[in-house]
Structure formats: structure tokens, C-alpha cells
Design an enzyme around this catalytic site. Sequence first.
Site, PDB file in Angstrom:
ATOM      1  NE  ARG A 233      37.373  43.980  34.685  1.00 18.58           N
ATOM      2  CZ  ARG A 233      36.231  44.444  34.210  1.00 18.58           C
ATOM      3  NH1 ARG A 233      35.823  43.690  33.744  1.00 18.58           N
ATOM      4  NH2 ARG A 233      36.020  45.841  34.752  1.00 18.58           N
TER       5      ARG A 233
ATOM      6  CB  CYS B 231      41.553  46.080  32.521  1.00 22.12           C
ATOM      7  SG  CYS B 231      40.644  46.383  30.734  1.00 22.12           S
TER       8      CYS B 231
END
Length: 131
Positions: free
Chosen positions: A106, A108
Site C-alpha cells: 500500500r 498513502c
Amino acid sequence: MSDPTRVSTADAPRNDNPYSQGVRAGDTLYVSGFGPVDPDTGVDVDGDVRAQTDQVLDSIAAVVDGAGGDGLADVVKVTVYLTDLDDYDSVNGAYEKRFDEPFPARVCVEVSRLPGDVRVELDAIASLGGE
């Protein structure tokens, strides 16, 4: 590799912009970014950023399902876009409830603005090959 195939489902928000909800290239599915839009009404969902993140994850799961996959279980990479990093913990809480180990890779990032002036958007990559 096979030719890329457009993936579309009524269970995720539709748009009239020049991009697909998802594109499958071989066993890899690239899911476009979604904001917290209810696919039935086309309206942003009410609620806090956690509820909005749930809606976004529902949309991503629907596109993966529409490509013949197993929803969020097939997601291997996610990018999270937030207009305020103070929402990070709330988004993380919603995200953690929806994914199992091994969690997807991931990224962000905080952005200045998202389409529709929503607070959160996510895109994803899924592996549909099964291992």
C-alpha cells in the site's frame, strides 16, 4: 499476454469519463480510483471518512468480482489518496477490517483535492491467477 479487457459492473460507480472501472491484462486487474459514491444513486455517501472508505472498498471489491475474482481477497496493491492525513487512522481502521493477512502492499498520499471534493479515493491492483 492477452489483450487488455475492459471490466465494468453496475455494482460500482459508473462515469462518463474516458476510463474504465477496471482493465484486465492477463491475470492482473487494474482497478481505477473510486471515491465514496453510492453506485445506485451516484451520490457521495454520508458519514465519516471510515464509512466513506467502506463504500470505496465495496466498489473495488465489485470490480474484482466483475472480473471473475474473489473481491478484496485478490487485491495485492492499493493506493490511498487523502485530502487530509489527519484521516489516516480512520481510513486505516476501515481498511484493516476488510483485508486479511497477507495485507496488500500500500501507498498513502495526501493530495490537495479529489474529484467531487471527496476526502478519500483508492485504486487497486488485483491478481486473478490464483496461487
